[in-house]
Write an enzyme that holds these catalytic residues in place. Structure first.
Site, PDB file in Angstrom:
ATOM      1  N   TYR A 167      16.373 -32.084  15.367  1.00  0.00           N
ATOM      2  CA  TYR A 167      15.501 -32.565  16.456  1.00  0.00           C
ATOM      3  C   TYR A 167      16.018 -33.902  16.982  1.00  0.00           C
ATOM      4  CZ  TYR A 167      11.090 -34.084  18.688  1.00  0.00           C
ATOM      5  OH  TYR A 167      10.122 -34.524  19.562  1.00  0.00           O
ATOM      6  N   PHE A 211       1.369 -28.488  24.296  1.00  0.00           N
ATOM      7  CA  PHE A 211       0.326 -29.519  24.237  1.00  0.00           C
ATOM      8  C   PHE A 211       0.504 -30.514  25.396  1.00  0.00           C
ATOM      9  CE2 PHE A 211      -0.317 -33.773  21.929  1.00  0.00           C
ATOM     10  CZ  PHE A 211      -1.603 -33.948  22.420  1.00  0.00           C
ATOM     11  N   THR A 216       6.522 -22.257  20.877  1.00  0.00           N
ATOM     12  CA  THR A 216       5.482 -23.015  20.149  1.00  0.00           C
ATOM     13  C   THR A 216       4.241 -23.248  21.012  1.00  0.00           C
ATOM     14  OG1 THR A 216       6.481 -25.134  20.790  1.00  0.00           O
ATOM     15  CG2 THR A 216       7.121 -24.227  18.647  1.00  0.00           C
ATOM     16  N   GLY A 217       4.301 -22.854  22.275  1.00  0.00           N
ATOM     17  CA  GLY A 217       3.152 -23.042  23.164  1.00  0.00           C
ATOM     18  C   GLY A 217       2.358 -21.755  23.290  1.00  0.00           C
ATOM     19  N   VAL A 227      14.596 -21.910  28.762  1.00  0.00           N
ATOM     20  CA  VAL A 227      15.367 -22.841  29.601  1.00  0.00           C
ATOM     21  C   VAL A 227      16.770 -23.125  29.056  1.00  0.00           C
ATOM     22  CG1 VAL A 227      13.304 -23.937  30.557  1.00  0.00           C
ATOM     23  CG2 VAL A 227      14.415 -24.950  28.540  1.00  0.00           C
ATOM     24  N   ASN A 255       8.719 -20.453  27.256  1.00  0.00           N
ATOM     25  CA  ASN A 255       9.007 -19.172  26.587  1.00  0.00           C
ATOM     26  C   ASN A 255       8.025 -18.909  25.434  1.00  0.00           C
ATOM     27  OD1 ASN A 255       9.847 -20.961  24.675  1.00  0.00           O
ATOM     28  ND2 ASN A 255      11.847 -20.025  24.307  1.00  0.00           N
ATOM     29  N   GLY A 299      21.006 -29.710  35.645  1.00  0.00           N
ATOM     30  CA  GLY A 299      21.760 -28.996  36.685  1.00  0.00           C
ATOM     31  C   GLY A 299      20.846 -28.587  37.831  1.00  0.00           C
TER      32      GLY A 299
HETATM   33  P1  NAD Z   1       4.611 -28.285  21.907  1.00  0.00           P
HETATM   34  O1  NAD Z   1       5.326 -27.547  20.841  1.00  0.00           O
HETATM   35  O2  NAD Z   1       3.121 -28.156  21.982  1.00  0.00           O
HETATM   36  O3  NAD Z   1       5.180 -27.879  23.338  1.00  0.00           O
HETATM   37  C1  NAD Z   1       6.517 -27.588  23.591  1.00  0.00           C
HETATM   38  C2  NAD Z   1       6.593 -26.442  24.573  1.00  0.00           C
HETATM   39  O4  NAD Z   1       7.972 -26.152  24.876  1.00  0.00           O
HETATM   40  C3  NAD Z   1       5.991 -25.153  24.015  1.00  0.00           C
HETATM   41  O5  NAD Z   1       5.079 -24.594  24.932  1.00  0.00           O
HETATM   42  C4  NAD Z   1       7.202 -24.250  23.801  1.00  0.00           C
HETATM   43  O6  NAD Z   1       6.891 -22.890  23.876  1.00  0.00           O
HETATM   44  C5  NAD Z   1       8.139 -24.741  24.898  1.00  0.00           C
HETATM   45  N1  NAD Z   1       9.542 -24.435  24.661  1.00  0.00           N
HETATM   46  C6  NAD Z   1      10.288 -24.728  23.555  1.00  0.00           C
HETATM   47  N2  NAD Z   1      11.542 -24.268  23.689  1.00  0.00           N
HETATM   48  C7  NAD Z   1      11.612 -23.686  24.919  1.00  0.00           C
HETATM   49  C8  NAD Z   1      12.644 -23.028  25.637  1.00  0.00           C
HETATM   50  N3  NAD Z   1      13.877 -22.872  25.134  1.00  0.00           N
HETATM   51  N4  NAD Z   1      12.369 -22.560  26.880  1.00  0.00           N
HETATM   52  C9  NAD Z   1      11.131 -22.703  27.418  1.00  0.00           C
HETATM   53  N5  NAD Z   1      10.117 -23.308  26.778  1.00  0.00           N
HETATM   54  C10 NAD Z   1      10.344 -23.787  25.545  1.00  0.00           C
HETATM   55  O7  NAD Z   1       5.025 -29.819  21.761  1.00  0.00           O
HETATM   56  P2  NAD Z   1       4.498 -31.109  22.543  1.00  0.00           P
HETATM   57  O8  NAD Z   1       3.880 -32.009  21.571  1.00  0.00           O
HETATM   58  O9  NAD Z   1       3.752 -30.718  23.756  1.00  0.00           O
HETATM   59  O10 NAD Z   1       5.886 -31.772  22.964  1.00  0.00           O
HETATM   60  C11 NAD Z   1       6.381 -31.657  24.293  1.00  0.00           C
HETATM   61  C12 NAD Z   1       7.627 -32.512  24.468  1.00  0.00           C
HETATM   62  O11 NAD Z   1       7.336 -33.874  24.181  1.00  0.00           O
HETATM   63  C13 NAD Z   1       8.785 -32.100  23.531  1.00  0.00           C
HETATM   64  O12 NAD Z   1       9.991 -32.222  24.244  1.00  0.00           O
HETATM   65  C14 NAD Z   1       8.709 -33.137  22.431  1.00  0.00           C
HETATM   66  O13 NAD Z   1       9.964 -33.352  21.841  1.00  0.00           O
HETATM   67  C15 NAD Z   1       8.218 -34.359  23.178  1.00  0.00           C
HETATM   68  N6  NAD Z   1       7.528 -35.287  22.264  1.00  0.00           N
HETATM   69  C16 NAD Z   1       6.241 -35.048  21.872  1.00  0.00           C
HETATM   70  C17 NAD Z   1       5.630 -35.947  21.003  1.00  0.00           C
HETATM   71  C18 NAD Z   1       4.189 -35.776  20.584  1.00  0.00           C
HETATM   72  O14 NAD Z   1       3.693 -36.626  19.824  1.00  0.00           O
HETATM   73  N7  NAD Z   1       3.458 -34.780  21.032  1.00  0.00           N
HETATM   74  C19 NAD Z   1       6.337 -37.046  20.509  1.00  0.00           C
HETATM   75  C20 NAD Z   1       7.653 -37.224  20.901  1.00  0.00           C
HETATM   76  C21 NAD Z   1       8.230 -36.350  21.803  1.00  0.00           C
END
Ligand code: NAD
Ligand code: UDP
Length: 320
Positions: free
Chosen positions: A145, A11, A35-36, A57, A32, A102
């Site tokens: 988390y 997102f 969740t995306g 990653v 990867n 890194g």
């Molecule tokens: P999301 O789940 O839509 O996106 C996260 C993305 O990370 C996904 O595309 C997923 O496939 C990818 N991903 C997860 N593990 C991975 C890995 N090991 N290697 C490669 N890709 C990987 O969530 P989001 O809402 O877009 O959140 C993005 C970031 O922002 C996250 O780090 C989250 O903790 C942080 N965040 C978001 C919110 C929010 O309200 N949306 C609030 C606080 C923090």
């Protein structure tokens, strides 16, 4: 500039890709797809200034050539996702952050960590300023988390202090908007999808717990400014206008009338924070930033995205 965005198919990551490209930078996206979804960045494929690498990653990250920035957004973020994937969540926050740092060190790139309001846990100080150390249950279900992100912040500061990497930390508060999955499981997407389908809105507990919802364009603007600023210490980015979960349900029902949806109570999940609201004094002073999009307007921009998906693909919400 050329930047790597991890979590690019998610997102927030996908909106950040759009923003950096719109400013004339080159973007390498990495994900990867845990969740995306590739749909979120499908419109970028074929552009000369965008490339994509499918990669987890938590393993060594290789990017060819020079790099000016690493924005580390990879991590499940919805409680439904991270409670289903506790170990990948811990690994991406710890090992993944280490690998991304890194890479930034090796390339001499600036690093920005996507941290979260969850570092404050179930807060005893309200609203939450950056100086608050938080109230987190390390062994509760949400600890996977919260503690991964707290570790990620500590690791980021260590790379800054010990290796001299230029680092930024954004503490993101509940953000919503187009490109959230219908089955993401967070409250805004759940309520909109349930209302569109004429299903009951799943209010956890008595709905008196609060959150402060930020529209995605406001968040991206704040992150963009933070990345280009010289502020190293963590910075809250979020909308300080607070709503109860019940108020959000009422607002969604008012904006999607006629489907017959009502509110249905579910048990309150363990360790669910009772209140959450950012103190954004620092973002205002240091970045000259504050959110502009009120909840109603943000929902107006978000509902059509879900309407299309729900009508075309019969997708439903996902509850705990
Ligand atoms: P999301 O789940 O839509 O996106 C996260 C993305 O990370 C996904 O595309 C997923 O496939 C990818 N991903 C997860 N593990 C991975 C890995 N090991 N290697 C490669 N890709 C990987 O969530 P989001 O809402 O877009 O959140 C993005 C970031 O922002 C996250 O780090 C989250 O903790 C942080 N965040 C978001 C919110 C929010 O309200 N949306 C609030 C606080 C923090
Ligand atoms: N929530 C709810 N119904 C849902 C999903 C969430 O009542 O279908 C509540 C949840 O208990 C929490 C708030 O909404 O108090 C925000 O939950 P979300 O999953 O969006 O993110 P959180 O802020 O808890 O990380």
């Amino acid at each position: 500039m050329k930047v790597l965005i991890t979590g690019a198919a998610g997102f927030l990551g996908s909106h950040l890709c759009d923003r950096f490209l719109a400013e004339g930078h080159q973007v390498v996206g990495m994900d990867n797809f845990i969740t995306g979804h590739p749909d979120n960045i499908a419109h970028l494929f074929g552009r000369g200034d965008f490339s994509f690498v499918r990669h987890d990653v938590t393993n060594f990250i290789y990017v060819e050539g020079p790099l000016d920035g690493v924005l580390h957004f990879a991590s499940p973020a919805s409680p439904v996702d991270y409670l289903e994937q506790p170990i990948p969540t811990l690994k991406v926050g710890s090992l993944g952050t280490h690998k991304a740092l890194g890479l930034a060190k090796a390339k001499g790139a600036r690093f920005l960590l996507a941290s979260t309001s969850e570092v404050y846990g179930d807060p005893l100080v309200h609203p939450q300023p950056e100086s608050y150390w938080g109230h987190v249950n390390p062994v509760g279900p949400r600890g996977v988390y919260d503690e991964a992100k707290r570790f990620a912040e500590a690791m980021t500061m260590a790379y800054h202090r010990f290796h001299g990497v230029e680092t930024r930390i954004v503490r993101i508060f509940n953000t919503y908007g187009p490109r959230m999955r219908p089955g993401d499981g967070r409250v805004v997407s759940n309520f909109i999808v349930q209302a569109l389908r004429g299903e009951p809105l799943s209010v956890y507990g008595d709905g008196s717990q609060t959150r402060s919802f930020c529209y995605v364009d406001d968040l991206v603007e704040g992150i963009f400014r933070l990345f280009h600023s010289d502020r190293v210490d963590p910075t809250n980015i979020g909308n300080p206008i607070e709503f109860t979960v019940q108020q959000l349900a009422d607002q969604v029902l008012e904006m999607i009338p006629g489907t017959g949806s009502v509110v249905q109570r579910h048990p309150l999940p363990e360790d669910d924070p009772k209140v959450r609201r950012p103190d954004i004094t620092l973002a205002r002073e240091v970045l000259g930033w504050e959110p502009r999009v009120p909840l109603r307007e943000g929902l107006e921009r978000t509902i059509p995205h879900f309407r299309t998906l729900v009508e075309r693909h019969d997708l439903s919400a996902r509850t705990l």
